[in-house]
Design a protein around this motif. Sequence first.
Motif, PDB file in Angstrom:
ATOM      1  N   VAL A   2       0.905  -1.183  -0.041  1.00 43.75           N
ATOM      2  CA  VAL A   2       0.036  -0.167   0.048  1.00 43.75           C
ATOM      3  C   VAL A   2       0.981   1.330  -0.110  1.00 43.75           C
ATOM      4  O   VAL A   2       0.496   2.300  -0.598  1.00 43.75           O
ATOM      5  CB  VAL A   2      -1.019  -0.014   1.100  1.00 43.75           C
TER       6      VAL A   2
ATOM      7  N   GLU B 115     -10.796   2.661  -2.149  1.00 42.08           N
ATOM      8  CA  GLU B 115      -9.414   2.470  -1.780  1.00 42.08           C
ATOM      9  C   GLU B 115      -9.094   3.370  -0.421  1.00 42.08           C
ATOM     10  O   GLU B 115      -8.214   3.046   0.534  1.00 42.08           O
ATOM     11  CB  GLU B 115      -8.517   3.161  -2.800  1.00 42.08           C
ATOM     12  N   ALA B 118     -10.349   1.154   2.304  1.00 39.07           N
ATOM     13  CA  ALA B 118      -9.629   0.104   2.369  1.00 39.07           C
ATOM     14  C   ALA B 118      -8.109   0.390   2.913  1.00 39.07           C
ATOM     15  O   ALA B 118      -7.623  -0.495   3.579  1.00 39.07           O
ATOM     16  CB  ALA B 118      -9.359  -0.801   1.024  1.00 39.07           C
ATOM     17  N   ARG B 122      -5.567  -2.510   5.008  1.00 35.81           N
ATOM     18  CA  ARG B 122      -4.447  -2.637   4.273  1.00 35.81           C
ATOM     19  C   ARG B 122      -2.982  -2.247   5.006  1.00 35.81           C
ATOM     20  O   ARG B 122      -2.054  -3.111   5.198  1.00 35.81           O
ATOM     21  CB  ARG B 122      -4.270  -1.990   2.943  1.00 35.81           C
ATOM     22  N   PRO B 127      -5.879  -9.640   5.090  1.00 37.63           N
ATOM     23  CA  PRO B 127      -5.667 -10.257   3.666  1.00 37.63           C
ATOM     24  C   PRO B 127      -6.609  -9.557   2.716  1.00 37.63           C
ATOM     25  O   PRO B 127      -7.605  -8.863   2.969  1.00 37.63           O
ATOM     26  CB  PRO B 127      -6.490 -11.723   4.133  1.00 37.63           C
ATOM     27  N   GLU B 128      -6.041  -9.451   1.313  1.00 40.67           N
ATOM     28  CA  GLU B 128      -6.854  -8.892   0.491  1.00 40.67           C
ATOM     29  C   GLU B 128      -8.348  -9.159   0.217  1.00 40.67           C
ATOM     30  O   GLU B 128      -9.087  -8.158  -0.013  1.00 40.67           O
ATOM     31  CB  GLU B 128      -6.097  -8.875  -0.895  1.00 40.67           C
ATOM     32  N   ASP B 129      -8.630 -10.255   0.322  1.00 38.33           N
ATOM     33  CA  ASP B 129     -10.123 -10.948  -0.041  1.00 38.33           C
ATOM     34  C   ASP B 129     -10.959 -10.287   1.221  1.00 38.33           C
ATOM     35  O   ASP B 129     -12.022  -9.763   1.004  1.00 38.33           O
ATOM     36  CB  ASP B 129     -10.231 -12.121  -0.208  1.00 38.33           C
ATOM     37  N   VAL B 131     -10.173  -7.656   3.020  1.00 31.96           N
ATOM     38  CA  VAL B 131     -10.350  -6.024   2.872  1.00 31.96           C
ATOM     39  C   VAL B 131     -11.468  -5.607   1.713  1.00 31.96           C
ATOM     40  O   VAL B 131     -12.160  -4.900   1.861  1.00 31.96           O
ATOM     41  CB  VAL B 131      -9.076  -5.593   2.355  1.00 31.96           C
ATOM     42  N   ARG B 132     -11.482  -6.588   0.808  1.00 30.60           N
ATOM     43  CA  ARG B 132     -12.409  -6.155  -0.344  1.00 30.60           C
ATOM     44  C   ARG B 132     -13.837  -6.466   0.184  1.00 30.60           C
ATOM     45  O   ARG B 132     -14.712  -5.619  -0.042  1.00 30.60           O
ATOM     46  CB  ARG B 132     -12.132  -7.096  -1.756  1.00 30.60           C
ATOM     47  N   THR B 135     -14.639  -3.797   2.592  1.00 30.44           N
ATOM     48  CA  THR B 135     -14.857  -2.491   1.897  1.00 30.44           C
ATOM     49  C   THR B 135     -16.213  -2.395   1.337  1.00 30.44           C
ATOM     50  O   THR B 135     -16.928  -1.352   1.479  1.00 30.44           O
ATOM     51  CB  THR B 135     -13.621  -2.274   0.850  1.00 30.44           C
TER      52      THR B 135
END
Lengths: 504, 240
Positions: A2, B115, B118, B122, B127-129, B131-132, B135
Amino acid sequence: MVILRLALSNVLRNANRSLLVILGMAGAAAIMTGSMAMRTGYVNPAFIDYRRFMQADVVIFPRKLHVDSAAVRGRAGEPLETIRYEPTFGSDLLSLEPGLAEDGFLAPASGRPDIDLGALRQVLSGFPNIRGIHPLFEIPALLSVRNVGEPAPRLYRVPVRGVDVRAVESWGGGPPVGAGRPLTATDEGDLLHPPARVALFDQKSEAFPVPAIDSEVRLYFPSVRERDGRPTYDWSDLRAYDFTAVGTYFVPTGMGQLWTEDGQPVVDQEQGRPITVPTYWDVPDVLVPSRTLALIYGELGGTAQARADQVGISVDSMYLAKQTASELQKVLPDYGIYTVPDLIRLTGGDPRAVRDGAGRIHYRRGGDGRMILPADLSSLINALSLAIAGLLAATNMFILVAQRRHEIGVLRAIGASSREIFALILVEVLVFAVIGSLAGFLLIRLGVTFLLFFSAVSLAEAGRSTLLAAAEVVGLATLAAALFGLLPAWEAARSTTVEVLRHE
Amino acid sequence: MSDRLREGYRPGDPILRTVNLTKRFPVGHGVTAVDRVSLEVRPGEFILVVGPSGSGKSTLLALLGGLDRPTAGEVILEGRKYSRLNENGLARLRRSSIGFVFQFFNLLGDLTAAENVALPMRLAGLPEDEVRRRTEDLLAAVGLIERANHSPYELSGGEQQRVAVARALANQPKVILADEPTGNLDRRSGLEVIKLFKRFNAERRQTFVVVTHEQSFSEFADRVVHMEDGRIVRVEGGAA
């Protein structure tokens, strides 16, 4: 991740400032690339001239050169022996130069020329990068010159070198001509019919007086005998050939400091600074068309084109020259294999301009055989350009940090640690450095390639993007930027979080 | 956070507490923005802090959030004393336990609405999933799922503040601190934001401390703390 993304978006957002910093880094990288190329590649005009003179990127010698220019009065690395004539020797040479019987003269030892071209060509055929093989012929001779005020001609030992006049154009010309004219393809001829045999003389040499242009000069060549299957020179059997001195040449090396004969720098009394003058390679050669020389060699008893003193090799770039020389050395361990820059450093580096008591300037080889000035200058230029680029980057980052105090406060408010803020700023500096230095590197490389293409000098090192050179430039620029970026990054990291509220 | 720093904290205790909290600024002869404030905030409570300009509300909020250091006194969140935390410790605390909503939204203009929401997750290394997923949930909760890929500049003030609210809630903090969250909005949008706060307060039992000029929002608060000259002069709806 990020942080990297934020840094990249900041770089894009502040396009004008980013461009300014990148241009600064690019300028520094361009200067560095140029300076490095000048130090190691053909961009150095002296290298280009020497390359034209040698007609080679890589030169193969029958043995490794051992240079002790203070002790060896002949050509570097050449084994010499003293030849004396018996007083009863029935040659007109003794009437011209009685001293030959008492003192003798230095001449190449037996065993030359000793590169078997056929065998060497077979080895070289395994190297795909080699674009051309140029045997370099050189026959030692005695030059007869009638000096003004002297009753009889004097004799000087000179190497006579063959020049492939048909290939001269592809090398961007031969060595610069000081007076008269260069050798041309029409100068090549047989030995019995016109045009007359012609020669170029080293204008800056102190080994012999330079004949007047268009004057007739006589060269005595030793005959060639087979001894143990190898051709050797027989100095007891000389043959005379008359030549016309059509011109003189010189091989410049750049600027050098002027010295007195006793080794003291000559100082400009008014300005109090050492005097610098143009310097030249002292290459006491007589140049004649190579085909003419091959014919003479045949008449002397040698097998023309079967053997050579040296063999020049042309390749596409200086990088390939270094690589090829290194690989060749592995398969030909007993030979001396040198690129042109290496050869200059080894045999003729640091030429000195020396002023004698009468105020005349002589050009002599230095003792240590290294290119001192360009290397030192290059390092200084590199350091200065890096420092300036680093300061530019640091100044911009300071301004940027000051302007983004609010944004940094927001990041801290939502939980970014000081380490992450530090990384954010540093990553931005590094992005500038990498983009800028790569741009500068490519710019100078493309520019030099463009220039070299039109000047037909060489697709030399500077024209080719070598990964190693790029890595060196980008690495150094990035390191400098990182060092200079530490302070603004630290400044950002320690800014207090409450700024986010105060700015409202 | 180590247990050593949290010693003495039991479920049911005040989640956020100040003890004689004081902040002086070295301006002229010195200005005391917050003067010996002691306040206890219970888990799930919705508190309004009101008072005239210069009464020390925003400074108090900055101290509660660890954005600024007090001159004297202590702030304690779930038993963790701020005075024992360094700057990075406070940053970690804000990341995990505190959400901020500001008057001027403070969204990062380079990032889209999604973003921005998020970003805290972050930074926290989720973990990115996850986060998504979060969000999308948060943007849906504030009614902006259709505007997820819009830049803050493409959103109205009310929409920007709703994105800021979603960002404040991203790491599921126990305490949300809001500094004049409606001060830059028209009345209707301001009311929507306060209702949003109240909804999250009711549904997720998150604690809200909201600094505002708008006394009409008192109906949404469990307690209203009145400040003047850096001191708490009155508390309505419960004990300070």
